[in-house]
Design a protein around this motif. Structure first.
Motif, PDB file in Angstrom:
ATOM      1  N   UNK A  55      41.032  30.188  38.900  1.00  0.00           N
ATOM      2  CA  UNK A  55      42.151  31.838  39.589  1.00  0.00           C
ATOM      3  C   UNK A  55      41.221  32.051  40.928  1.00  0.00           C
ATOM      4  N   UNK A  56      41.997  31.452  41.726  1.00  0.00           N
ATOM      5  CA  UNK A  56      41.774  32.017  43.316  1.00  0.00           C
ATOM      6  C   UNK A  56      41.772  32.742  43.555  1.00  0.00           C
ATOM      7  N   UNK A  57      42.075  33.811  43.139  1.00  0.00           N
ATOM      8  CA  UNK A  57      42.290  35.679  44.092  1.00  0.00           C
ATOM      9  C   UNK A  57      42.420  35.959  42.463  1.00  0.00           C
ATOM     10  N   UNK A  58      40.703  36.330  41.546  1.00  0.00           N
ATOM     11  CA  UNK A  58      40.099  36.898  40.440  1.00  0.00           C
ATOM     12  C   UNK A  58      40.847  38.470  40.365  1.00  0.00           C
ATOM     13  N   UNK A  59      40.490  38.857  41.613  1.00  0.00           N
ATOM     14  CA  UNK A  59      40.726  40.497  41.830  1.00  0.00           C
ATOM     15  C   UNK A  59      40.131  41.030  40.628  1.00  0.00           C
ATOM     16  N   UNK A  60      40.718  41.939  39.560  1.00  0.00           N
ATOM     17  CA  UNK A  60      39.868  42.932  38.141  1.00  0.00           C
ATOM     18  C   UNK A  60      39.812  41.142  36.920  1.00  0.00           C
ATOM     19  N   UNK A  61      40.316  40.268  36.957  1.00  0.00           N
ATOM     20  CA  UNK A  61      39.936  39.497  35.995  1.00  0.00           C
ATOM     21  C   UNK A  61      40.967  39.545  34.948  1.00  0.00           C
ATOM     22  N   UNK A  62      41.959  40.663  34.884  1.00  0.00           N
ATOM     23  CA  UNK A  62      42.346  41.139  34.119  1.00  0.00           C
ATOM     24  C   UNK A  62      43.756  38.886  33.666  1.00  0.00           C
ATOM     25  N   UNK A  63      44.050  38.660  34.912  1.00  0.00           N
ATOM     26  CA  UNK A  63      45.396  37.606  34.218  1.00  0.00           C
ATOM     27  C   UNK A  63      43.981  36.149  33.364  1.00  0.00           C
ATOM     28  N   UNK A  64      42.960  36.341  34.008  1.00  0.00           N
ATOM     29  CA  UNK A  64      41.681  34.938  34.042  1.00  0.00           C
ATOM     30  C   UNK A  64      41.288  35.772  32.114  1.00  0.00           C
ATOM     31  N   UNK A  65      41.272  36.691  31.823  1.00  0.00           N
ATOM     32  CA  UNK A  65      41.038  37.459  30.138  1.00  0.00           C
ATOM     33  C   UNK A  65      42.061  37.279  29.221  1.00  0.00           C
ATOM     34  N   UNK A  66      43.958  37.021  30.129  1.00  0.00           N
ATOM     35  CA  UNK A  66      44.833  36.966  28.969  1.00  0.00           C
ATOM     36  C   UNK A  66      44.958  35.638  29.230  1.00  0.00           C
ATOM     37  N   UNK A  67      44.684  34.395  29.992  1.00  0.00           N
ATOM     38  CA  UNK A  67      45.083  33.279  29.613  1.00  0.00           C
ATOM     39  C   UNK A  67      43.778  32.304  29.287  1.00  0.00           C
ATOM     40  N   UNK A  68      42.613  33.247  29.109  1.00  0.00           N
ATOM     41  CA  UNK A  68      41.377  32.535  28.314  1.00  0.00           C
ATOM     42  C   UNK A  68      41.637  32.444  26.693  1.00  0.00           C
ATOM     43  N   UNK A  69      42.231  34.141  26.717  1.00  0.00           N
ATOM     44  CA  UNK A  69      42.649  34.188  24.687  1.00  0.00           C
ATOM     45  C   UNK A  69      43.523  33.033  24.524  1.00  0.00           C
ATOM     46  N   UNK A  75      37.568  24.853  30.806  1.00  0.00           N
ATOM     47  CA  UNK A  75      36.626  25.787  31.756  1.00  0.00           C
ATOM     48  C   UNK A  75      37.376  26.582  32.958  1.00  0.00           C
ATOM     49  N   UNK A  76      36.494  27.249  33.207  1.00  0.00           N
ATOM     50  CA  UNK A  76      37.392  28.452  33.812  1.00  0.00           C
ATOM     51  C   UNK A  76      35.964  28.425  35.340  1.00  0.00           C
ATOM     52  N   UNK A  77      36.464  28.705  36.673  1.00  0.00           N
ATOM     53  CA  UNK A  77      35.824  29.136  37.741  1.00  0.00           C
ATOM     54  C   UNK A  77      37.083  30.078  38.171  1.00  0.00           C
ATOM     55  N   UNK A  78      36.594  31.040  38.960  1.00  0.00           N
ATOM     56  CA  UNK A  78      37.040  31.893  39.481  1.00  0.00           C
ATOM     57  C   UNK A  78      36.839  32.305  41.142  1.00  0.00           C
ATOM     58  N   UNK A  79      37.955  33.150  41.818  1.00  0.00           N
ATOM     59  CA  UNK A  79      37.062  33.232  43.246  1.00  0.00           C
ATOM     60  C   UNK A  79      38.139  34.593  43.428  1.00  0.00           C
ATOM     61  N   UNK A  80      36.582  35.309  44.196  1.00  0.00           N
ATOM     62  CA  UNK A  80      37.075  36.905  44.274  1.00  0.00           C
ATOM     63  C   UNK A  80      36.665  36.849  46.054  1.00  0.00           C
ATOM     64  N   UNK A  81      36.723  37.401  47.363  1.00  0.00           N
ATOM     65  CA  UNK A  81      36.119  36.866  48.812  1.00  0.00           C
ATOM     66  C   UNK A  81      35.955  38.841  49.072  1.00  0.00           C
ATOM     67  N   UNK A  82      36.633  39.938  48.208  1.00  0.00           N
ATOM     68  CA  UNK A  82      36.060  41.164  48.554  1.00  0.00           C
ATOM     69  C   UNK A  82      34.419  41.394  47.390  1.00  0.00           C
ATOM     70  N   UNK A  83      33.756  41.513  48.093  1.00  0.00           N
ATOM     71  CA  UNK A  83      32.662  41.399  47.914  1.00  0.00           C
ATOM     72  C   UNK A  83      32.803  42.726  46.497  1.00  0.00           C
ATOM     73  N   UNK A  84      32.769  44.390  47.074  1.00  0.00           N
ATOM     74  CA  UNK A  84      32.738  45.631  46.059  1.00  0.00           C
ATOM     75  C   UNK A  84      34.007  44.360  45.015  1.00  0.00           C
ATOM     76  N   UNK A  85      35.012  44.129  44.854  1.00  0.00           N
ATOM     77  CA  UNK A  85      35.837  44.065  43.581  1.00  0.00           C
ATOM     78  C   UNK A  85      35.326  42.817  42.927  1.00  0.00           C
ATOM     79  N   UNK A  86      34.762  42.179  43.511  1.00  0.00           N
ATOM     80  CA  UNK A  86      33.698  41.228  43.272  1.00  0.00           C
ATOM     81  C   UNK A  86      32.640  41.897  42.054  1.00  0.00           C
ATOM     82  N   UNK A  87      32.110  43.053  42.849  1.00  0.00           N
ATOM     83  CA  UNK A  87      30.475  43.169  42.215  1.00  0.00           C
ATOM     84  C   UNK A  87      31.262  43.738  40.909  1.00  0.00           C
ATOM     85  N   UNK A  88      32.405  44.836  40.986  1.00  0.00           N
ATOM     86  CA  UNK A  88      33.221  45.846  40.010  1.00  0.00           C
ATOM     87  C   UNK A  88      33.699  45.089  38.440  1.00  0.00           C
TER      88      UNK A  88
END
Ligand SMILES: C[S@@+](CC[C@H](N)C(=O)[O-])C[C@H]1O[C@@H](n2cnc3c(N)ncnc32)[C@H](O)[C@@H]1O
Length: 243
Positions: A55-69, A75-88
């Motif tokens: 997931x190159x644009x992970x954001x909240x990770x909601x999409x990943x959550x549903x995909x991984x269900x 195997x899963x890798x995700x990227x998020x370039x906004x440090x605050x969004x990444x932290x949360x």
């Protein structure tokens, strides 16, 4: 945490990190839960023995959550370039204990360090910021997302040459026709699913495109049809989307 629990509701001001309702049993579907099922169903028809979800644009990770269900062994890798969004998102995702690696970096830099095994299907969930790409008159211009969808596809192609690939692209019910035709011409096969969960003109969908393999056409199970506003199938290179 219970597998059906929603992500915590947090906000960064720069991107919305929302808790999507988690359907339990016959509960109300969201386009994320629906698209997770459709993407997983398509991925399972690829002969690659395992999946690498990116997931190159992970954001909240909601999409990943549903995909991984639906793809629990991927195997899963995700990227998020906004440090605050990444932290949360990191904090939220840690509560769910999902088998994924989230990195705080630009997706193109992150992709350079990811290696896929030759027999892995690379499954990219592509949901970049739409910016000004959505116009109420013409719909979503896929060439004006930030970055344009075709550029994202090309990044994956240059990093995973030789692997079978499946792109799941978040789209809108209405799309600027030229940008859509340009994008789908890049794929060996593609399928567009729009989920009729809101009023006409306000629905999201998933455009799935394969590279390096062509799934056989399938019949959508009756149980899925009730949530689908339209399913346009086109499993031939370059064939135009039907009406
Ligand atoms: C539309 S949101 C993704 C939503 C996501 N699918 C979810 O489930 O929440 C896009 C995200 O991509 C991030 N982003 C934008 N440009 C990026 C880039 N070049 N590399 C990595 N992340 C990026 C934004 O900060 C934003 O959080």
């Amino acid at each position: 945490m219970d597998g059906d629990a929603t992500l915590a509701l947090v906000g960064s001001g720069r991107t919305s990190i929302l808790a999507h309702p988690a359907p339990k049993g016959g509960g109300c579907p969201s386009h994320l839960s629906e698209s997770g099922l459709d993407v997983a169903a398509l991925a399972s028809r690829c002969i690659s023995v395992s999946q690498l979800v990116i997931d190159p644009f992970a954001g909240s990770g909601n999409t990943l959550y549903w995909l991984l269900r639906t793809l629990p062994d991927a195997r899963t890798v995700a990227f998020e370039n906004d440090p605050l969004v990444y932290e949360l998102s990191s904090r939220n995702l840690a509560l769910l204990d999902l088998p994924l690696r989230l990195e705080c970096t630009d997706f193109s830099a992150g992709l350079e360090h990811v290696r896929a095994a030759p027999d892995e299907l690379v499954l990219a969930f592509v949901a970049p910021p739409w910016g000004h790409a959505l116009d109420s008159r013409v719909g979503l211009d896929l060439a004006r997302t930030e970055p344009p969808i075709v550029d994202i596809v090309e990044s994956f192609v240059s990093d995973f040459e030789g692997n079978q690939m499946l792109f799941a692209i978040q789209v809108h019910e209405r799309m600027e026709p030229k940008s859509l035709a340009g994008l789908v011409s890049r794929f060996d096969a593609y399928e567009l699913m729009v989920y009729g969960l809101h009023h006409a003109g306000q629905n999201d969908g998933i455009l799935m495109g394969s590279l390096g393999w062509t799934p056989r056409a399938r019949r959508t199970p009756a149980s899925r049809l009730s949530h689908l506003m339209c399913a346009r199938l086109a499993w031939k290179t370059g064939s135009p989307l039907g009406p």
